[in-house]
Design a protein around this motif. Structure first.
Motif, PDB file in Angstrom:
ATOM      1  N   VAL A   1      27.819  32.598  -8.908  1.00 29.44           N
ATOM      2  CA  VAL A   1      28.024  31.210  -9.333  1.00 29.44           C
ATOM      3  C   VAL A   1      28.287  31.153 -10.838  1.00 29.44           C
ATOM      4  O   VAL A   1      29.160  30.423 -11.312  1.00 29.44           O
ATOM      5  CB  VAL A   1      26.823  30.328  -8.931  1.00 29.44           C
ATOM      6  CG1 VAL A   1      26.902  28.956  -9.586  1.00 29.44           C
ATOM      7  CG2 VAL A   1      26.760  30.196  -7.429  1.00 29.44           C
ATOM      8  N   PHE A   2      27.556  31.941 -11.608  1.00 27.38           N
ATOM      9  CA  PHE A   2      27.764  31.975 -13.053  1.00 27.38           C
ATOM     10  C   PHE A   2      29.159  32.490 -13.390  1.00 27.38           C
ATOM     11  O   PHE A   2      29.849  31.938 -14.246  1.00 27.38           O
ATOM     12  CB  PHE A   2      26.696  32.857 -13.713  1.00 27.38           C
ATOM     13  CG  PHE A   2      26.867  32.988 -15.192  1.00 27.38           C
ATOM     14  CD1 PHE A   2      26.618  31.920 -16.033  1.00 27.38           C
ATOM     15  CD2 PHE A   2      27.304  34.185 -15.746  1.00 27.38           C
ATOM     16  CE1 PHE A   2      26.791  32.043 -17.397  1.00 27.38           C
ATOM     17  CE2 PHE A   2      27.479  34.312 -17.107  1.00 27.38           C
ATOM     18  CZ  PHE A   2      27.222  33.239 -17.939  1.00 27.38           C
ATOM     19  N   LEU A   3      29.618  33.550 -12.719  1.00 29.98           N
ATOM     20  CA  LEU A   3      30.958  34.078 -12.967  1.00 29.98           C
ATOM     21  C   LEU A   3      32.034  33.063 -12.596  1.00 29.98           C
ATOM     22  O   LEU A   3      33.040  32.925 -13.294  1.00 29.98           O
ATOM     23  CB  LEU A   3      31.160  35.387 -12.212  1.00 29.98           C
ATOM     24  CG  LEU A   3      30.393  36.581 -12.766  1.00 29.98           C
ATOM     25  CD1 LEU A   3      30.567  37.782 -11.850  1.00 29.98           C
ATOM     26  CD2 LEU A   3      30.840  36.911 -14.165  1.00 29.98           C
ATOM     27  N   LEU A   4      31.847  32.343 -11.485  1.00 31.06           N
ATOM     28  CA  LEU A   4      32.813  31.303 -11.113  1.00 31.06           C
ATOM     29  C   LEU A   4      32.829  30.180 -12.144  1.00 31.06           C
ATOM     30  O   LEU A   4      33.889  29.664 -12.494  1.00 31.06           O
ATOM     31  CB  LEU A   4      32.481  30.739  -9.732  1.00 31.06           C
ATOM     32  CG  LEU A   4      32.807  31.639  -8.553  1.00 31.06           C
ATOM     33  CD1 LEU A   4      32.264  31.028  -7.269  1.00 31.06           C
ATOM     34  CD2 LEU A   4      34.302  31.871  -8.450  1.00 31.06           C
TER      35      LEU A   4
ATOM     36  N   MET B   1      35.769  27.440 -16.410  1.00 34.09           N
ATOM     37  CA  MET B   1      35.732  26.877 -17.764  1.00 34.09           C
ATOM     38  C   MET B   1      36.819  27.480 -18.637  1.00 34.09           C
ATOM     39  O   MET B   1      37.429  26.786 -19.458  1.00 34.09           O
ATOM     40  CB  MET B   1      34.362  27.115 -18.398  1.00 34.09           C
ATOM     41  CG  MET B   1      33.284  26.201 -17.849  1.00 34.09           C
ATOM     42  SD  MET B   1      31.678  26.514 -18.559  1.00 34.09           S
ATOM     43  CE  MET B   1      31.974  26.168 -20.263  1.00 34.09           C
ATOM     44  N   LEU B   2      37.090  28.762 -18.473  1.00 32.75           N
ATOM     45  CA  LEU B   2      38.131  29.397 -19.278  1.00 32.75           C
ATOM     46  C   LEU B   2      39.529  29.036 -18.787  1.00 32.75           C
ATOM     47  O   LEU B   2      40.477  28.996 -19.565  1.00 32.75           O
ATOM     48  CB  LEU B   2      37.950  30.914 -19.283  1.00 32.75           C
ATOM     49  CG  LEU B   2      36.704  31.426 -20.006  1.00 32.75           C
ATOM     50  CD1 LEU B   2      36.592  32.935 -19.845  1.00 32.75           C
ATOM     51  CD2 LEU B   2      36.744  31.055 -21.468  1.00 32.75           C
ATOM     52  N   ALA B   3      39.671  28.789 -17.501  1.00 33.17           N
ATOM     53  CA  ALA B   3      40.988  28.495 -16.936  1.00 33.17           C
ATOM     54  C   ALA B   3      41.356  27.018 -17.055  1.00 33.17           C
ATOM     55  O   ALA B   3      42.531  26.662 -16.949  1.00 33.17           O
ATOM     56  CB  ALA B   3      41.027  28.910 -15.465  1.00 33.17           C
TER      57      ALA B   3
END
Length: 128
Positions: free
Chosen positions: A23-26, A31-33
């Protein structure tokens, strides 16, 4: 007949750590995309509406394929600022910009950026 059963073991709970990591990686990925805000927004006044009668000398900058025209007279991009300064009292006077249909958008944006850099703030864009 005797059955021997293994000792009951306490029930194991599944670990939540891998799910939290995913979930953190998603969250980081989205947020970056994501694109926040508007990039390169232009503040324009669209001409052609019902308004007050035109006051002052004409200030029509026509962006053509062959070059720039100020009130129908050819002018260089470098001389445009000087020619317009003689027609305006202040830098907030409206300057009407019209681009030919064959002119690319980037060329129109370059002319507008040059006028803004020269200090002219009230640019009015009209349809060809």
């Amino acid at each position: 007949m005797s059955f021997s059963f293994a000792q009951p073991q306490p029930r194991r709970r599944p670990s939540l750590t891998p799910m939290i990591d995913v979930v953190f990686l998603l969250l980081v990925f989205f947020m970056l995309a994501a694109r926040f805000g508007q990039e390169g927004a232009l503040d324009l006044t669209i001409g052609g509406g019902a308004g007050a009668e035109w006051q002052g000398p004409p200030r029509l900058v026509q962006v053509a394929e062959a070059g720039l025209l100020l009130n129908g007279q050819p002018v260089t991009p470098e001389g445009l600022e000087q020619a317009l300064s003689g027609l305006t009292e202040t830098t907030s006077d409206p300057i009407v910009i019209r681009a030919d249909e064959a002119v690319g958008l980037q060329r129109l944006l370059d002319v507008m950026a040059g006028l803004r850099a020269a200090g002219f703030a009230n640019l009015v864009l009209v349809a060809p």
